[in-house]
Design an enzyme around this catalytic site. Structure first.
Site, mmCIF file in Angstrom:
data_model
loop_
_atom_site.group_PDB
_atom_site.id
_atom_site.type_symbol
_atom_site.label_atom_id
_atom_site.label_comp_id
_atom_site.label_asym_id
_atom_site.label_seq_id
_atom_site.Cartn_x
_atom_site.Cartn_y
_atom_site.Cartn_z
ATOM 1 N N LEU A 6 0.773 -0.969 0.120
ATOM 2 C CA LEU A 6 -0.242 0.132 0.125
ATOM 3 C C LEU A 6 0.767 0.946 0.341
ATOM 4 O O LEU A 6 1.984 1.339 0.451
ATOM 5 C CB LEU A 6 -1.154 0.112 0.966
ATOM 6 C CG LEU A 6 -1.759 -1.359 0.859
ATOM 7 C CD1 LEU A 6 -1.154 -1.729 2.667
ATOM 8 C CD2 LEU A 6 -3.481 -0.807 1.889
ATOM 9 N N ASP A 7 0.119 2.463 -0.359
ATOM 10 C CA ASP A 7 0.773 3.640 -0.113
ATOM 11 C C ASP A 7 0.601 3.950 0.778
ATOM 12 O O ASP A 7 -0.398 3.651 1.576
ATOM 13 C CB ASP A 7 -0.126 4.453 -1.543
ATOM 14 C CG ASP A 7 0.222 6.051 -1.313
ATOM 15 O OD1 ASP A 7 1.703 6.478 -1.260
ATOM 16 O OD2 ASP A 7 -0.613 6.760 -0.944
ATOM 17 N N PHE A 8 0.852 5.030 1.446
ATOM 18 C CA PHE A 8 0.788 5.453 2.747
ATOM 19 C C PHE A 8 -0.296 6.925 3.111
ATOM 20 O O PHE A 8 -1.032 7.002 2.919
ATOM 21 C CB PHE A 8 2.414 5.662 3.931
ATOM 22 C CG PHE A 8 1.838 6.419 4.890
ATOM 23 C CD1 PHE A 8 1.549 4.841 5.911
ATOM 24 C CD2 PHE A 8 1.765 7.668 5.881
ATOM 25 C CE1 PHE A 8 1.383 5.218 7.320
ATOM 26 C CE2 PHE A 8 0.973 7.700 6.769
ATOM 27 C CZ PHE A 8 1.078 6.217 7.997
ATOM 28 N N ASP A 9 0.671 8.592 2.020
ATOM 29 C CA ASP A 9 0.307 9.251 2.467
ATOM 30 C C ASP A 9 -1.183 9.161 1.736
ATOM 31 O O ASP A 9 -1.517 9.065 0.368
ATOM 32 C CB ASP A 9 0.713 10.307 2.158
ATOM 33 C CG ASP A 9 1.784 10.850 2.851
ATOM 34 O OD1 ASP A 9 1.299 10.813 4.246
ATOM 35 O OD2 ASP A 9 2.756 11.138 2.055
ATOM 36 N N ASP A 162 -3.888 5.452 -4.151
ATOM 37 C CA ASP A 162 -4.786 6.989 -3.567
ATOM 38 C C ASP A 162 -4.615 8.196 -5.297
ATOM 39 O O ASP A 162 -5.304 8.737 -5.486
ATOM 40 C CB ASP A 162 -5.305 7.418 -2.955
ATOM 41 C CG ASP A 162 -3.754 8.384 -2.294
ATOM 42 O OD1 ASP A 162 -4.312 10.242 -2.095
ATOM 43 O OD2 ASP A 162 -3.232 8.092 -2.072
#
Length: 217
Positions: A6-9, A162
């Site tokens: 996963l991406d974080f921000d 996102d």
């Protein structure tokens, strides 16, 4: 599916407001520039240290970087809310034996601040930050590094993010790619490249995972 990366921000945590806050303060104090969140978002790609070094006019970039981290730490508790749904999702995946990874453009220093504040220490089997790659997203280097570190094939993992850069990186890495709009603040209102799936809530994704994810070659 053996791993979820996963991406974080904007994906694992609603940290975009604290990023905007810290960048605005830095550019206001050092360059006397009032930047909008959209102008800051347009700089995203490199880590925060890269963004400051590339875009700040003031010569004292190291001091500006320190101000960024001081502001990020100071206001984290006020601006970044704990999300129980995401915690439950990560714990469910862990309990199922699914490997968890992060591929983020953030520098490790700010990621560590957020991971500690949100009590996510020890959850992730691999963490690739902006400090660990030569080519930031949308280049797939970070996703490839995560797969290598996990010892997995591209058909055994998915990438969740996102932003358009996230989706492009996942697609170019040829992994199952998921676009999400499940936190209050996210980077792409509409994806310019079509991900394999899109979810507007953590609950929807959780159900998707429980049903079993299709393997992509």
């Amino acid at each position: 599916m053996k791993a979820v990366i996963l991406d974080f921000d904007g994906t694992l945590a609603n940290t975009l407001p604290i990023c905007y806050c810290a960048f605005k303060k830095v550019f206001r104090e050092f360059d006397n520039r009032e930047l909008t969140s959209e102008e800051i978002k347009a700089m995203f790609g490199p880590s925060e240290t890269g963004i400051i070094r590339d875009n700040l006019c003031h010569h004292n970039k190291e001091q500006a970087i320190e101000m960024y981290y001081e502001t990020y730490t100071e206001f984290h508790e006020d601006l970044v809310e704990h999300n129980q749904e995401i915690d439950d999702l990560l714990q469910y995946l862990k309990n199922r034996g699914v490997k968890l990874g992060i591929v983020t453009g953030k520098a490790r220093r700010s990621l560590d601040i957020s991971i500690k504040a949100l009590k996510m220490e020890g959850l992730f089997d691999v963490v690739i930050t902006g400090d660990d790659v030569t080519n930031p997203k949308p280049h797939p280097e970070g996703v490839f590094k995560a797969l290598t570190d996990l010892g997995l094939e591209k058909s055994e993992a998915m990438f969740v993010g996102d932003s358009n850069a996230d989706i492009q990186a996942g697609v170019q890495a040829n992994v199952y790619t998921v676009g999400v709009h499940w936190l209050p603040d996210y980077q792409a209102l509409e994806f310019t490249i079509e991900p394999d799936s899109i979810f507007n809530s953590v609950a929807e994704f959780h159900e998707f995972i429980k049903m079993g994810v299709p393997n992509e070659s």
